[in-house]
Design a protein around this motif. Structure first.
Motif, short mmCIF file in Angstrom:
data_model
loop_
_atom_site.label_atom_id
_atom_site.label_comp_id
_atom_site.label_asym_id
_atom_site.label_seq_id
_atom_site.Cartn_x
_atom_site.Cartn_y
_atom_site.Cartn_z
N PRO A 29 95.25 161.88 -10.35
CA PRO A 29 96.66 161.79 -9.95
C PRO A 29 97.62 162.04 -11.12
CG PRO A 29 95.42 159.98 -8.99
CD PRO A 29 94.49 160.69 -9.94
N CYS A 30 97.20 161.71 -12.36
CA CYS A 30 98.05 161.97 -13.53
C CYS A 30 98.28 163.46 -13.70
CB CYS A 30 97.41 161.41 -14.80
SG CYS A 30 97.19 159.63 -14.76
N LYS A 31 97.24 164.25 -13.43
CA LYS A 31 97.36 165.71 -13.53
C LYS A 31 98.36 166.22 -12.49
CE LYS A 31 92.75 166.64 -15.43
NZ LYS A 31 92.16 165.33 -15.55
N MET A 32 98.42 165.56 -11.32
CA MET A 32 99.37 165.95 -10.28
C MET A 32 100.81 165.66 -10.70
SD MET A 32 97.19 164.45 -7.06
CE MET A 32 98.57 164.47 -5.92
N MET A 33 101.00 164.70 -11.59
CA MET A 33 102.35 164.34 -12.02
C MET A 33 102.98 165.38 -12.95
SD MET A 33 103.65 161.70 -10.60
CE MET A 33 105.15 161.79 -11.57
N GLN A 34 102.15 166.13 -13.68
CA GLN A 34 102.69 167.07 -14.67
C GLN A 34 103.71 168.05 -14.07
OE1 GLN A 34 102.49 166.90 -17.96
NE2 GLN A 34 103.79 168.68 -18.14
N PRO A 35 103.36 168.80 -13.01
CA PRO A 35 104.37 169.72 -12.44
C PRO A 35 105.56 168.98 -11.83
CG PRO A 35 102.32 169.78 -11.16
CD PRO A 35 102.06 168.93 -12.38
N ILE A 36 105.33 167.77 -11.32
CA ILE A 36 106.42 166.97 -10.76
C ILE A 36 107.41 166.59 -11.87
CG2 ILE A 36 106.99 164.73 -9.70
CD1 ILE A 36 104.28 164.99 -8.14
N LEU A 37 106.88 166.18 -13.02
CA LEU A 37 107.75 165.82 -14.14
C LEU A 37 108.51 167.03 -14.66
CD1 LEU A 37 105.37 163.38 -16.03
CD2 LEU A 37 107.45 162.77 -14.80
N GLU A 38 107.85 168.19 -14.69
CA GLU A 38 108.52 169.41 -15.15
C GLU A 38 109.67 169.76 -14.20
OE1 GLU A 38 105.37 172.29 -15.59
OE2 GLU A 38 104.51 171.19 -17.28
N GLU A 39 109.42 169.68 -12.90
CA GLU A 39 110.43 169.97 -11.89
C GLU A 39 111.58 168.95 -11.99
OE1 GLU A 39 112.13 172.08 -8.75
OE2 GLU A 39 110.39 172.61 -9.96
N THR A 40 111.24 167.69 -12.15
CA THR A 40 112.25 166.63 -12.27
C THR A 40 113.12 166.88 -13.50
OG1 THR A 40 110.78 165.03 -11.22
CG2 THR A 40 112.59 164.13 -12.53
N SER A 41 112.50 167.26 -14.59
CA SER A 41 113.22 167.55 -15.83
C SER A 41 114.24 168.67 -15.62
CB SER A 41 112.23 167.91 -16.92
OG SER A 41 112.91 168.20 -18.12
#
Length: 106
Positions: A29-41
């Motif tokens: 699930p941590c790997k799934m957060m990476q693109p989410i964090l990039e998009e959020t940023s």
């Protein structure tokens, strides 16, 4: 001109809110957060600083904030926790949390 990296406590104690992603390299699930964090940023810009903390390399930080599962996201402002959640958080929810919390604290 010295550009020393700030300590974790200096980072989360500044005026700029900081979203910390406590993660582990072995965590799916941590790997799934990476693109989410990039998009959020991209969506929140410089309203918030986003940093990632590997709990295996920084066990003390994880312990200090009682991180029991990964990913755990914690939003800090002026050194205080203003929001936290474990698990994968979708971009739209993360953006809303950041905007709601920052707007109400500004």
């Amino acid at each position: 001109m010295s550009n020393q990296p700030k300590t974790f406590n200096e980072l989360i104690s500044g005026d700029q809110p900081v979203l910390v992603d406590f993660f582990a390299t072995w965590c799916g699930p941590c790997k799934m957060m990476q693109p989410i964090l990039e998009e959020t940023s991209k969506k929140v810009g410089d309203k918030v600083k986003i940093i990632k903390v590997d709990i295996d390399k920084n066990p003390l930080a994880a312990s200090n904030f009682q991180v029991r599962g990964v990913p755990t996201l914690i939003l800090f402002q002026k050194g205080k926790t203003i929001w936290r959640q474990s698990g994968v958080v979708p971009t739209h929810q993360l953006v809303k949390v950041i905007e709601d919390n920052i707007a109400s604290k500004a």
